[in-house]
Write an enzyme that holds these catalytic residues in place. Structure first.
Site, PDB file in Angstrom:
ATOM      1  N   ASP A  49      14.098  19.471   2.311  1.00 18.75           N
ATOM      2  CA  ASP A  49      14.325  19.140   3.721  1.00 18.75           C
ATOM      3  C   ASP A  49      13.897  20.251   4.682  1.00 18.75           C
ATOM      4  O   ASP A  49      14.072  20.137   5.888  1.00 18.75           O
ATOM      5  CB  ASP A  49      15.811  18.822   3.962  1.00 18.75           C
ATOM      6  CG  ASP A  49      16.141  17.379   3.589  1.00 18.75           C
ATOM      7  OD1 ASP A  49      15.221  16.535   3.659  1.00 18.75           O
ATOM      8  OD2 ASP A  49      17.302  17.107   3.236  1.00 18.75           O
ATOM      9  N   GLU A  63      10.955  19.187   7.029  1.00 18.89           N
ATOM     10  CA  GLU A  63      11.401  18.099   7.892  1.00 18.89           C
ATOM     11  C   GLU A  63      12.387  18.595   8.963  1.00 18.89           C
ATOM     12  O   GLU A  63      12.285  18.238  10.122  1.00 18.89           O
ATOM     13  CB  GLU A  63      12.058  17.015   7.019  1.00 18.89           C
ATOM     14  CG  GLU A  63      12.738  15.890   7.771  1.00 18.89           C
ATOM     15  CD  GLU A  63      11.746  14.973   8.466  1.00 18.89           C
ATOM     16  OE1 GLU A  63      10.548  15.061   8.151  1.00 18.89           O
ATOM     17  OE2 GLU A  63      12.176  14.193   9.337  1.00 18.89           O
ATOM     18  N   ASP A  64      13.320  19.451   8.562  1.00 18.59           N
ATOM     19  CA  ASP A  64      14.445  19.771   9.446  1.00 18.59           C
ATOM     20  C   ASP A  64      14.398  21.154  10.101  1.00 18.59           C
ATOM     21  O   ASP A  64      15.246  21.477  10.918  1.00 18.59           O
ATOM     22  CB  ASP A  64      15.777  19.655   8.674  1.00 18.59           C
ATOM     23  CG  ASP A  64      16.047  18.224   8.252  1.00 18.59           C
ATOM     24  OD1 ASP A  64      15.397  17.325   8.817  1.00 18.59           O
ATOM     25  OD2 ASP A  64      16.890  18.017   7.367  1.00 18.59           O
ATOM     26  N   ASP A  68      17.510  12.624  -4.210  1.00 21.49           N
ATOM     27  CA  ASP A  68      17.934  12.766  -2.816  1.00 21.49           C
ATOM     28  C   ASP A  68      18.749  11.528  -2.406  1.00 21.49           C
ATOM     29  O   ASP A  68      19.845  11.624  -1.846  1.00 21.49           O
ATOM     30  CB  ASP A  68      16.659  12.898  -1.954  1.00 21.49           C
ATOM     31  CG  ASP A  68      16.958  13.094  -0.483  1.00 21.49           C
ATOM     32  OD1 ASP A  68      18.025  13.645  -0.163  1.00 21.49           O
ATOM     33  OD2 ASP A  68      16.106  12.708   0.347  1.00 21.49           O
TER      34      ASP A  68
HETATM   35 MN    MN Z   1      17.557  15.075   1.747  1.00 22.93          MN
END
Ligand code: MN
Length: 746
Positions: A90, A93-94, A156
């Site tokens: 992640d 993405e984050d 996930d």
């Molecule tokens: Mn995740």
């Protein structure tokens, strides 16, 4: 206060370190090469990247990547590359870090996997159908590039499902729906049977909490009985295997609440009628790893000396493994208590493959074992690629096509030359033709199955010998889509139809131009809309196709329409080529019956000004588990949560799903069909109607009964307020002698 915070943070830091150490312990105990340093580096990097961020549950965010890495390592059995990618999944993405950063720090492979995971991080399904198809394709593409991407994605999803309680209710439906629709089938297809079962069960728990609780309670209540049955049944087997000098252990496996529920729904039976809740699994260490198949049969033989085997239920997944690589010998025996019990016989390595799927294959493959399952997986990935290469305009069709491919179980058929072919169950002769070659499919006119002539739509059985018959004059027909079951056949037929359509359109375009020229209407070529509207068609393409195929011949009325002269008449019908059968959406407003929302539903959303309608596909009534769906016209359509159409909607338009619950009922009547089956006897019809009408005071809308060979089967449409009344009717009717099945039809 400050001290409390400090203490909390200290506790959290400790929990994070413990969670990481736990992963390292599992990893170090595995057979993988020891790259502790790299994993530690990935962990530290992810930890500082996510610093200060929390999940819905309130936990520090890093606990999520840690949990995913643990699943990847402990439950799927993957190594350091995957563990690192899971820890980092992640980050791009984050946070502000890029794939470039990951590449510089961790190398090409890990960066590529993280990149793949980032691409599909928006969920498989977006708002729009087209967007969703794109996302889904991305998922499949990344999967065929490196299967680890999808394995980590499944991990996930599994962790998100395990922590779903912290999400808002409508998000829960979306996530649970997607999980059941696409992730569980993919997990199954990749041989992750344990994870597949857990995903299904969690979805079920969130979609039907009451049903789930009911079944769980019943499993608990009957556990003691099963324990007794288990030990009575397995003790003699144990003794006998020990005498043979076999190294083994036996475990009892209880069916999951979801599969019990699924079976109850599919077969219209009660919990008590499900006989295979308990299965017995024998896992042994083979004396000779190359001889493990024979050892399975030796164990089977030993059991047949104690119990009678069911003649039709021997499943040899040893010589013909399932497409997901599963191998085992399944047999069903009659216990001394008169109950059938399934016994699954597996070697240790078969068991590992059964639980961890393809990851375990790789492990054994490295040891020099070149078993078939890997090529099966390659075959499957190849099919996926083929489907991807053939772009499908309709996103939902595309999804269905892929899904078809995920859940199929296999049969074996023979070519006239005696070659064996693996096909999905329930496939037709035409499916087989397409699986051999597109040309064979496109020109298939029928087949000879075991030397007997059969039509294209004939369903094949395992062991059939099939010869495909073709003719050059044969052409693909849209009607074929109604019976083919394989993704490949479906894709190829659709492609051929599109090709035919394009040819017709080209011919239509020529004819149209000739018409315009002949009638000297060249100045009006921008007004063709008037012609297709006159024929009740929706587009220029449709018009061209109809002209091309000859179903529309342009004439003076069309000229008048084009010139704006009013005297032409509207045709009442316009038959338009085969293309129409591709449009699956038939739910026009007339198909819904309106109900008064004040009386029946509350929707947990601020949008109460909307009116709603009951879906025609599943006919939910008060008491059913339902959800709401905003349709294109902003109405709320109420579906059963288990409705297959709702499943598709959850997956394709998850953002339009609302939580809905029934409020007050008993104000409106709903018609509900109830299926009754039993042994035909004099007066039984009278008994049924008397009970419903007089004893229960319920109205009957319609009743159909058919009797054949002493068995009758009928459907009664009753007028009821809610599910409870349906239960009362069913329970009362059950008391009639000779009635065997009673169930509400969905
Ligand atoms: Mn995740």
């Amino acid at each position: 206060m400050v001290q409390d915070d400090e203490k909390r943070i200290k506790n959290e830091e400790e929990a994070i370190s413990r969670a990481f150490q736990d992963i390292l312990d599992i990893y170090l105990a595995s057979q993988h090469r020891k790259k502790v340093e790299l994993i530690t580096k990935a962990f530290n990097f992810a930890r500082q990247a996510h610093k200060g961020v929390r999940r819905h549950s309130g936990e520090p965010y890093i606990m999520h990547p840690l949990a995913v890495a643990r699943i990847v390592c402990a439950e799927i059995g993957l190594g350091s590359t995957s563990i690192c990618a899971a820890l980092l999944h992640d980050v791009v993405e984050d946070t502000d870090y890029t794939v470039e950063d990951i590449r510089n720090l961790f190398g090409e492979k890990i960066a590529m996997i993280v990149d793949g995971l980032t691409k599909i991080s928006g969920g498989v399904f977006g708002m729009q159908a087209s967007e969703q198809a794109e996302n889904f394709k991305k998922l499949l593409l990344t999967m065929s590039e490196d299967i680890r991407v999808i394995l980590i994605k499944i991990a996930d999803r599994l962790h998100n499902m395990r922590t779903l309680e912290f999400m808002p209710v409508n998000k829960q439906y979306k996530i649970a729906g997607e999980t059941l629709y696409i992730y569980a089938p993919i997990a199954y297809r990749l041989g992750l049977s344990k994870i597949k079962t857990e995903l299904e069960n969690l979805s079920f728990r969130y979609e039907h909490p009451e049903e789930y609780a009911k079944i769980e309670k019943k499993i608990e209540k009957t556990q003691q009985e099963r324990d007794v049955l288990y030990s009575e049944f397995t003790t003699p087997i144990s003794d006998s295997l020990k005498k043979m000098g076999c190294k083994f252990y036996i475990i009892g496996r209880v069916k999951s609440p979801y599969s019990i529920w699924n079976k109850m729904q599919k077969k219209h039976v009660a919990f008590e009628d499900i006989y295979d809740i308990l299965a017995v699994r024998i896992i042994f260490t083979p004396k000779d790893i190359d001889d493990e198949n024979n050892e399975c049969f030796k164990i089977y033989n030993a059991i047949t000396r104690i119990y009678d085997a069911h003649p039709d239920r021997l499943r040899d997944w040893l010589n013909k493994p399932r497409a997901n690589g599963y191998r085992a010998l399944h047999a069903t025996f009659m216990s001394k208590r008169g109950e059938w019990i399934e016994v699954q016989i597996r070697s240790e390595r078969m068991n590992e493959v059964a639980e961890q799927g393809i990851a375990a294959h790789w492990k054994y493959k490295n040891q020099g074992d070149d078993a078939t399952p890997d090529s099966q997986l390659d075959n499957w990935l190849h099919t996926i690629k083929e489907i991807l290469d053939d772009p499908q305009p309709n996103a939902l069709d595309f999804l269905d096509t892929i899904k078809l491919n995920l859940f199929a179980t296999e049969i074996f058929v023979f070519t006239p030359k005696g070659e064996i072919k693996t096909m999905p169950q329930n496939c037709t002769a035409l499916d087989l033709a397409y699986s051999i070659h597109t040309f064979l499919g496109n020109h298939c006119i029928g087949a000879k199955v075991n030397h007997r002539l059969v039509p294209l739509n004939h369903i094949l059985n395992s062991g059939d010998q099939v010869e495909i018959l073709t003719s050059n004059s044969q052409h693909v027909d849209a009607g074929w889509l109604n019976f083919v079951t394989t993704a490949k056949a479906r894709t190829k037929i659709q492609a051929a139809l599109r090709r035919q359509k394009r040819i017709l359109q080209r011919e239509g375009e020529e004819k149209l131009q000739q018409f315009l020229e002949k009638e000297e209407l060249g100045n009006y070529s921008n007004n063709i809309e008037k012609i297709w509207k006159r024929h009740n068609l929706d587009s220029r393409e449709q018009l061209l196709e109809a002209i091309g195929s000859g179903t529309i011949v342009l004439g003076s009325d069309d000229k008048d329409a084009l010139l704006g002269n009013k005297k032409f008449r509207f045709p009442t019908f316009s038959f338009f080529g085969k293309g129409k059968s591709e449009n699956k959406h038939v739910e026009t407003p007339e198909h819904f019956e309106k109900i008064d929302r004040k009386q029946t539903l509350s929707i947990t959303d601020d949008s109460l000004h909307h009116s709603y309608i009951i879906a025609d596909c599943c006919h939910p009534i008060p008491g059913d588990d339902v959800l709401g769906y905003y349709d294109e016209e902003n109405r709320i359509v109420i579906h059963k949560r288990k409705c297959p159409i709702a499943d598709t909607l959850k997956s394709s338009h998850g953002d339009r799903i609302l939580a809905a619950n029934w409020d007050t009922h008993r104000t409106l009547y709903f018609q509900v069909p109830i299926l009754i089956k039993g042994i035909d006897s004099i007066g039984i019809l009278n008994q049924i109607t008397t009970i419903i009408y007089q004893e229960l005071n319920v109205g009957i809308q319609k009743l159909t009964i058919e009797s054949k060979d002493g068995i009758f089967e009928g459907t009664v449409w009753v007028n009821v307020h809610d599910v409870e009344e349906v239960h009362t009717i069913c329970n009362t009717l059950k008391k009639i002698k000779n009635i065997q099945t009673i169930a509400r039809i969905d």
